[in-house]
Every structure is written in structure tokens, then in C-alpha cells.
Design an enzyme around this catalytic site. Structure first.
Site, PDB file in Angstrom:
ATOM      1  N   HIS A  97       0.835  -1.200   0.000  1.00  0.00           N
ATOM      2  CA  HIS A  97       0.000   0.000   0.000  1.00  0.00           C
ATOM      3  C   HIS A  97       0.873   1.254   0.000  1.00  0.00           C
ATOM      4  O   HIS A  97       1.962   1.257   0.585  1.00  0.00           O
ATOM      5  CB  HIS A  97      -0.907   0.035   1.232  1.00  0.00           C
ATOM      6  CG  HIS A  97      -1.765  -1.176   1.387  1.00  0.00           C
ATOM      7  ND1 HIS A  97      -2.647  -1.602   0.418  1.00  0.00           N
ATOM      8  CD2 HIS A  97      -1.880  -2.059   2.407  1.00  0.00           C
ATOM      9  CE1 HIS A  97      -3.264  -2.686   0.836  1.00  0.00           C
ATOM     10  NE2 HIS A  97      -2.817  -2.996   2.035  1.00  0.00           N
ATOM     11  N   GLU A 115      -2.235  -0.082   8.074  1.00  0.00           N
ATOM     12  CA  GLU A 115      -3.206  -1.028   8.603  1.00  0.00           C
ATOM     13  C   GLU A 115      -2.550  -1.910   9.647  1.00  0.00           C
ATOM     14  O   GLU A 115      -1.317  -1.950   9.774  1.00  0.00           O
ATOM     15  CB  GLU A 115      -3.787  -1.894   7.484  1.00  0.00           C
ATOM     16  CG  GLU A 115      -2.770  -2.811   6.831  1.00  0.00           C
ATOM     17  CD  GLU A 115      -3.353  -3.556   5.629  1.00  0.00           C
ATOM     18  OE1 GLU A 115      -4.084  -2.922   4.847  1.00  0.00           O
ATOM     19  OE2 GLU A 115      -3.059  -4.754   5.480  1.00  0.00           O
ATOM     20  N   HIS A 172       3.217  -7.579   1.823  1.00  0.00           N
ATOM     21  CA  HIS A 172       2.470  -8.421   2.753  1.00  0.00           C
ATOM     22  C   HIS A 172       1.411  -9.229   2.026  1.00  0.00           C
ATOM     23  O   HIS A 172       1.025  -8.912   0.895  1.00  0.00           O
ATOM     24  CB  HIS A 172       1.806  -7.573   3.846  1.00  0.00           C
ATOM     25  CG  HIS A 172       0.803  -6.593   3.324  1.00  0.00           C
ATOM     26  ND1 HIS A 172       1.160  -5.373   2.800  1.00  0.00           N
ATOM     27  CD2 HIS A 172      -0.552  -6.647   3.242  1.00  0.00           C
ATOM     28  CE1 HIS A 172       0.079  -4.708   2.418  1.00  0.00           C
ATOM     29  NE2 HIS A 172      -0.977  -5.469   2.676  1.00  0.00           N
ATOM     30  N   ARG A 192      -1.170  -4.752  -6.333  1.00  0.00           N
ATOM     31  CA  ARG A 192      -0.857  -6.186  -6.383  1.00  0.00           C
ATOM     32  C   ARG A 192       0.470  -6.411  -7.094  1.00  0.00           C
ATOM     33  O   ARG A 192       0.682  -5.946  -8.219  1.00  0.00           O
ATOM     34  CB  ARG A 192      -1.947  -6.962  -7.126  1.00  0.00           C
ATOM     35  CG  ARG A 192      -3.283  -6.999  -6.448  1.00  0.00           C
ATOM     36  CD  ARG A 192      -4.197  -8.032  -7.115  1.00  0.00           C
ATOM     37  NE  ARG A 192      -5.582  -7.806  -6.718  1.00  0.00           N
ATOM     38  CZ  ARG A 192      -6.466  -7.134  -7.451  1.00  0.00           C
ATOM     39  NH1 ARG A 192      -6.116  -6.650  -8.625  1.00  0.00           N
ATOM     40  NH2 ARG A 192      -7.685  -6.957  -7.004  1.00  0.00           N
TER      41      ARG A 192
END
Length: 310
Positions: A97, A115, A172, A192
Site C-alpha cells: 500500500h 493497517e 504483505h 498487487r
């Protein structure tokens, strides 16, 4: 005192999704591959509605826009946090991200995505992907373009109750057999890197190689949040992380305790058990917000909650 704001989750079918949102949490979802429960969300891609009370039927984004006093008049164009439960029947894509600055420039002013994950359930030999082994951008690019995924990614073992902070720029992936509660910035931006060659509607899902290389931190530096524990009457509070975007705590109650809501607002998700909050029954799978000015309240029963605030 303000009412508790109980929320109706938004459910999303995912190519990798399972059915434990039904079996583990008792949600009545017809699909067997509903992988994501957007439990507390004001995002345009999934805007939760209020279940009952004065604001029944209104969306969380509407309350943020028109009743900012419920949130302590906190600043910001959008509600700052998004809470998900993710059920991975298959491996999720290997991804990364962006931070706020990159997302603002390259994603139409969106927030970036910091996150964190609380592991609700996993296989006995459960694993996740966090981090990579490239020393610099050149090596990173070479390993990606040559599909050297086993050499590139770091796979680590997990167990129920583990907690991970995933900052922007961290490679991740959640792996098969894992259920997590995710607290994140209110963003839906995911790049991605690799998706195992899977097809969706007969076509591979989009990859974002160039943007991923742009934002991945090299070398990868991983930090573990310092978990702090306080014993309270009838239970325990554990601070899982405290960062610039959110504070996340686990509250365990075995009996009865008095607490006070002093933040602009507090989000709570019941992850185990059942009990009462000021006489209002709460049970596993409930998600709600204690608004500004809620004040002192009593939690009682045998339950575990994940709470978060800005």
C-alpha cells in the site's frame, strides 16, 4: 448521553474468500466465498448503515458529514478509519500500500493505507507474508520481473492472538486458513505484485508492478509494536498499537468493569463471547461506535473486544 451507534456490516465476495464469517460469527450470508466484512466503514465502496435509534438507516458517511459533533468535531474530509474482518480460504495476492503523500498524488487525492492485523483464527501451521529480502530497488525489480517470489518474500508463522502493524511500503499477504480483524486508514488502495496466476471472470486480475516498486521500502525495515497491558477490575486492557493514525486496544472482560469514553469516538468490535454495555446486550460479531460525550459506561459479561480510536 448519546446512543450507541450499532452498524450493519457490508459484505464482499472475494475470489479467495471463505465461509467462516457465517460459521464463526453467525452472519447470515448466502455466499460461500464472502471474504470481507466491512464492519465499520464510511468508504464509498462500502458505506455501513446505522441499525437502530435516532439515526437508523443513515450511512456512517452521512453522519460524518452532517453530525460531526458525534465524532468530537474531528477534522478530515472522510471518516478516518475502516474496520474489516477478512476470511482467507485461499492466499491473498502479494501486495503493498502507498502512504498518504503517494496516494494523494497518484490516486486522486485518496488517503494512503496504514493497517494492522489481529489474528482471530488460523491453521495450526498458519503463516503470513510480511516483508521482503531485496537490498535495493534494482534487486527488488529484478526479483519481481524474474518471478523469484520464494527468494523475495518473507513468510513467518502465526498463531491466534498475534498482532501485526503493516505500514505503507511493506510487502504483505494474508495466507489461506487465516481470519483477521483489520484496522486501517479509510482507503481502498492496494497494489498487487503477484496473484498466483488466478483468473477472475476468465481473466487475470490487474497487477500494479510499477507503482508497487515505487512505494516498496528497500531494504524492508519491520517494527513490532510494543504491547502494553493494564489490569482493570473484572478484566484487562491491552494496547496493541499507538500510531499517528489510530490506537488499537484489546479489552477482555470476565465480570464487570466501569470505563469511560474520553476520545472523539471509540469503535468497538466484539470478537468473542457476550455481555452487556450499559444494559445493552452485545455479542460476538457486533460492531458499534461510542460517540463523543458518551461518558462513563459499564461493560459486563465474558467477552473480548477490539477497540480503536484516533
Amino acid at each position: 448521553m448519546q446512543d450507541i451507534l450499532f452498524l450493519e456490516p457490508v459484505f464482499k465476495e472475494m475470489i479467495w474468500g471463505g465461509n467462516r464469517l457465517n460459521t464463526d460469527f453467525g452472519y447470515d450470508i448466502p455466499s460461500d466465498n464472502t471474504g470481507e466484512c466491512w464492519a465499520v466503514s464510511a468508504h464509498t465502496n462500502g458505506d455501513c448503515k446505522i441499525k437502530a435509534g435516532e439515526y437508523k438507516g443513515e450511512t456512517l458517511s452521512s453522519l460524518w458529514a452532517n453530525h460531526r459533533e458525534l465524532f468530537g468535531n474531528a477534522e478530515g474530509d472522510v471518516f478516518p478509519l475502516l474496520i474489516k474482518i477478512i476470511d482467507a480460504k485461499q492466499d491473498l495476492s502479494i501486495q503493498v500500500h502507498p502512504d498518504d503523500n503517494y496516494a494523494k498524488t497518484h490516486e486522486n487525492g485518496s488517503l494512503g493505507k496504514t493497517e494492522c492485523w489481529y489474528i482471530l483464527n488460523c491453521k495450526d501451521d498458519g503463516k503470513i507474508v510480511i516483508g521482503h529480502n531485496a537490498n535495493n530497488k534494482e534487486e527488488l525489480s529484478s526479483m519481481i520481473h524474474n518471478n523469484q517470489w520464494e527468494e523475495l518474500i518473507r513468510v513467518i508463522p502465526i498463531k491466534k492472538g498475534d498482532f501485526f502493524q503493516i505500514i505503507p511500503g511493506t510487502v504483505h499477504a494474508i495466507k489461506a486458513g487465516t481470519v483477521i480483524l483489520e484496522t486501517q486508514q479509510n482507503s481502498d488502495i492496494t497494489y498487487r505484485l503477484y496473484d498466483y496466476g488466478r483468473l477472475q471472470n476468465g481473466k487475470p486480475r490487474e497487477l500494479h508492478i510499477d507503482k508497487s516498486i515505487d512505494v516498496i521500502t528497500c531494504p524492508q525495515k519491520l517494527t513490532e509494536p510494543v504491547r502494553k497491558i493494564w489490569d482493570i477490575k473484572g478484566g484487562q486492557i491491552e494496547e496493541l498499537v499507538n500510531c499517528e493514525f489510530y490506537t488499537v486496544e484489546k479489552i477482555t472482560i470476565n465480570g464487570s468493569t466501569a470505563l469511560e469514553q474520553v476520545e472523539p469516538f471509540t469503535i468497538m468490535s466484539v470478537i468473542n463471547g457476550e455481555g452487556y454495555l450499559d444494559g445493552e446486550r452485545i455479542t460476538k460479531g457486533d460492531h458499534f461506535i461510542l460517540p463523543s460525550g458518551f461518558g462513563s459506561y459499564v461493560l459486563e459479561g465474558n467477552l473480548e473486544c477490539i477497540a480503536s480510536h484516533i
